[in-house]
Motif scaffolding. Structure first.
Motif, PDB file in Angstrom:
ATOM      1  N   SER A   8       0.836  -1.209   0.000  1.00  0.00           N
ATOM      2  CA  SER A   8       0.000   0.000   0.000  1.00  0.00           C
ATOM      3  C   SER A   8       0.869   1.256   0.000  1.00  0.00           C
ATOM      4  O   SER A   8       0.512   2.272  -0.610  1.00  0.00           O
ATOM      5  CB  SER A   8      -0.949   0.018   1.199  1.00  0.00           C
ATOM      6  OG  SER A   8      -0.251   0.161   2.421  1.00  0.00           O
ATOM      7  N   MET A  60      -6.148   3.251  -4.509  1.00  0.00           N
ATOM      8  CA  MET A  60      -6.239   1.814  -4.204  1.00  0.00           C
ATOM      9  C   MET A  60      -7.396   1.473  -3.284  1.00  0.00           C
ATOM     10  O   MET A  60      -7.923   2.330  -2.562  1.00  0.00           O
ATOM     11  CB  MET A  60      -4.931   1.365  -3.543  1.00  0.00           C
ATOM     12  CG  MET A  60      -4.783   1.854  -2.109  1.00  0.00           C
ATOM     13  SD  MET A  60      -3.092   1.787  -1.460  1.00  0.00           S
ATOM     14  CE  MET A  60      -2.432   3.349  -2.116  1.00  0.00           C
ATOM     15  N   LEU A 119       2.285   1.668  -3.557  1.00  0.00           N
ATOM     16  CA  LEU A 119       1.244   2.216  -4.431  1.00  0.00           C
ATOM     17  C   LEU A 119       1.059   3.702  -4.184  1.00  0.00           C
ATOM     18  O   LEU A 119       0.917   4.495  -5.116  1.00  0.00           O
ATOM     19  CB  LEU A 119      -0.073   1.472  -4.205  1.00  0.00           C
ATOM     20  CG  LEU A 119      -0.124   0.019  -4.694  1.00  0.00           C
ATOM     21  CD1 LEU A 119      -1.340  -0.692  -4.115  1.00  0.00           C
ATOM     22  CD2 LEU A 119      -0.152  -0.038  -6.214  1.00  0.00           C
TER      23      LEU A 119
END
Length: 377
Positions: free
Chosen positions: A272, A282, A275
């Motif tokens: 995460s 996301m 990203l």
């Protein structure tokens, strides 16, 4: 003296050694425990790092006698060598046992902890105990110094290694060209995890969600990066999705598709953060055995398992955990991120804030870490 207990710590230690040598005004000599990267930079490890680089009860329990011997060997080395400073790197179950014993037997030696254990998530009492044997913590996440200040532990934010693994500018455009994906086609990045059990729990649900989204968005393209040890499982599962999916391998391809993606569906974890740094909106999901789900819901002391939300201190990224991890819920979370909506624009603005807080574009984590160590030295 530096002490690393696994491959990721060996890489961090090697980068720190390079930066220390570059910044120090006096010659430095290194000793301690490290792997091939640290040994290439001058540490003659007092025993093979592989002796302690074990994970999970099945690996650890049979090797406990050896591990305890290595703990005491490391402590004796510190007492005999009398280093000016000790840096323990990640692997807290080993390195903190070493640090506590060095602090008792050589109380004048400052001890730095590089990579804070997740004490802010659970076992917060352990954080208070750290001030008895740790002189300074080098934090990878920007909220960690605030937390440690509340329990009286000195902490300096130095930055996460992911900052130095950003996609190359333009790599996303080249990825789309190579895979025949038009510039305006929505591209969904699917990341069902890097562990076999993780993938087994999530890949079917992710596939159901992808099929539902594809029925709504005929032009949707889907890409799944896969690390080698789970790639056969992912390829076998994706073949049952009943649609065209690109499975890609390798770090360069992964970074390129991060640059190309419109949005991502990912298993909970450090991904995460990767990203976020690549500006990919996301949705995060996780499902595990019942006991793990109970632990997450009842023992963790944090409002979110998503690092982006903890850094921002607000619920920016939607997370669907355990019973909420269903195809319909995931579709509802992803739908507004795959086109030009107010929610997608807000998500991208939040990710820019994360990049700013983490110091993207500034001094490297290795350089910051070396400064923090040399201040004590």
């Amino acid at each position: 003296m530096l002490v690393a207990g696994e491959t990721s710590g060996d890489v961090l230690g090697a980068g720190l050694m390079d930066a220390l040598v570059a910044q120090s005004v006096v010659p430095l000599r290194f000793s301690g425990v490290g792997g091939p990267e640290m040994e290439a930079r001058g540490i003659s490890s007092i025993f093979p790092m592989s002796d302690i680089a074990v994970m999970g009860p099945r690996e650890i329990i049979p090797r406990l006698p050896l591990i305890f011997r290595r703990i005491w060997q490391t402590v004796r080395h510190a007492v005999e060598e009398k280093p000016d400073i000790v840096v323990v790197i990640d692997s807290p179950e080993f390195t903190h046992m070493v640090a506590k014993r060095i602090a008792r037997r050589a109380p004048g030696v400052p001890i730095v902890d590089y990579v804070l254990p997740s004490v802010w998530a659970w076992r917060q009492g352990r954080a208070r105990a750290m001030k008895n044997y740790i002189s300074r913590v080098l934090a990878l996440l920007p909220f960690e110094p605030r937390f440690l200040k509340t329990v009286g532990v000195d902490c300096v934010y130095v930055g996460h290694p992911a900052i130095e693994r950003l996609p190359e500018p333009g790599s996303g455009t080249r990825f789309r060209d190579r895979h025949g994906i038009s510039p305006d086609a929505p591209l969904l990045l699917v990341l069902p995890g890097s562990r076999v059990n993780e993938v087994k729990h999530l890949v079917g649900i992710f596939g159901d969600a992808v099929r539902k989204l594809s029925a709504e968005m005929p032009g949707l393209r889907v890409v799944v990066p896969a690390v080698p040890h789970v790639r056969p499982l992912i390829e076998a599962s994706v073949a049952k999705w009943g649609m065209a999916v690109d499975v890609v391998a390798g770090e360069d391809e992964k970074r390129a598709v991060f640059d190309a993606a419109t949005a991502a569906l990912a298993a909970s974890g450090t991904v995460s953060l990767e990203l976020a740094l690549a500006r990919v909106p996301m949705v995060i999901a996780y499902r595990a055995e019942a006991i793990v789900g109970w632990f997450a819901l009842n023992v963790l002391k944090i409002p979110s398992v998503v690092l982006v939300n903890l850094i921002l201190d607000r619920p920016s990224v939607r997370e669907y955990l355990h019973s909420r991890c269903t195809a319909d819920e995931l579709v509802d979370g992803l739908r507004p991120l795959l086109s030009d909506t107010a929610e997608r624009r807000r998500a991208i603005a939040d990710l820019e804030e994360v990049r700013s807080q983490m110091g993207v574009g500034g001094e490297s984590p290795n350089s910051r870490a070396a400064k923090a160590v040399l201040e004590l030295l």
